[in-house]
Design an enzyme around this catalytic site. Structure first.
Site, PDB file in Angstrom:
ATOM      1  N   LYS A 123      -4.424 -17.050 -31.488  1.00 48.80           N
ATOM      2  CA  LYS A 123      -3.718 -16.987 -32.773  1.00 48.80           C
ATOM      3  C   LYS A 123      -2.474 -16.729 -32.858  1.00 48.80           C
ATOM      4  CE  LYS A 123      -6.965 -15.095 -35.172  1.00 48.80           C
ATOM      5  NZ  LYS A 123      -7.756 -14.678 -34.112  1.00 48.80           N
TER       6      LYS A 123
ATOM      7  N   ARG B  27      -4.331  -6.656 -23.765  1.00 47.29           N
ATOM      8  CA  ARG B  27      -3.350  -7.433 -24.681  1.00 47.29           C
ATOM      9  C   ARG B  27      -2.387  -5.977 -25.088  1.00 47.29           C
ATOM     10  NH1 ARG B  27      -4.785  -9.990 -30.241  1.00 47.29           N
ATOM     11  NH2 ARG B  27      -6.438  -8.654 -30.462  1.00 47.29           N
TER      12      ARG B  27
END
Ligand code: ADP
Ligand code: AMP
Length: 208
Positions: free
Chosen positions: A13, A126
């Site tokens: 997202k 991440r």
């Protein structure tokens, strides 16, 4: 254009939101980023810090209030992209009420679909550049040597697993809610970033 990105943690997202908001010059509004910023500045109540740390959701009223204030700022007058909000039906209803009170409504809700096994790898590897907010991935989008990297406290394997579970439970009713409203567009989030961007843009285009 007022749009919402829904999807489990690690679905992409934030990555897609950056591309779309730069293209359309609208702000990306991420409740997760706002809560992390509040935490960094010592402005988040200790019980909420604990909730976030474990991967649970903070109470609806807290995020609804953040969204109310943020969407009132002048840069959001012509549209915005909500990333990670709403996550529950009460949040979605509050958003509808808020927009209706301003004579506005949502244009589209994009749901990014990514299989569970991939989410773990995406979230755990991440890394974010503290200075620029740029999102990297140690395997799929390696950071440059000069990046000042941060590993999110909730991107540890066990916490990510919990966040994915929380997402499945809490948002089970959210997708049908938006489906019924005719706003939902499901997009396959697997593939390289550019490919996914093309799919997102085409889904948005079709809903105009
Ligand atoms: P979310 O905001 O949904 O939690 P992010 O956009 O932060 O997800 O992406 C999670 C991780 O996956 C990041 O490390 C990002 O670089 C990586 N990523 C995002 N999109 C893709 C993609 N299409 N393919 C591979 N890795 C991706
Ligand atoms: P995110 O950056 O979207 O992954 O969000 C990080 C964390 O912030 C979540 O695990 C929750 O603890 C909290 N959070 C963010 N957005 C919301 C929301 N809309 N409702 C409740 N909690 C949220």
């Amino acid at each position: 254009m007022r749009l919402v990105f829904v999807g489990p943690p690690g679905a992409g997202k934030g990555t897609q939101a950056k591309v779309i908001t730069e293209k359309w010059k609208i702000p990306q509004i991420s409740t997760g980023d706002m809560l992390r910023e509040a935490k960094k500045n010592g402005k988040l109540a200790p019980e909420l810090v604990e909730k976030m740390g474990k991967g649970g959701l903070v109470p609806d009223e807290v995020v609804i209030d953040l969204i109310k204030q943020r969407t009132e700022l002048p840069d959001a007058a012509n549209g915005f992209l909500l990333d990670g909000f709403p996550r529950t039906v009460p949040q979605a209803e509050a958003l509808n009420d808020l927009l209706a009170s301003r004579g506005q409504k949502l244009n589209v809700v994009v749901a990014l679909d990514v299989a569970k096994e991939l989410l773990m790898e995406r979230a755990c590897l991440r890394r974010t550049d503290k200075r620029t907010g740029q999102i990297y991935h140690l395997k799929y989008n390696p950071p440059p040597p000069e990046a000042d990297l941060e590993h999110r406290a909730d991107d540890q394997e066990e916490t990510v697993r919990n966040r994915v579970d929380v997402y499945e439970k809490m948002t089970a009713d959210l997708l049908p809610f938006y489906e019924k409203a005719g706003l939902l567009r499901r997009v396959d989030g697997v593939g390289d970033v550019k490919e996914v961007t093309a799919r997102v843009l085409s889904a948005i285009e079709q809903s105009k």
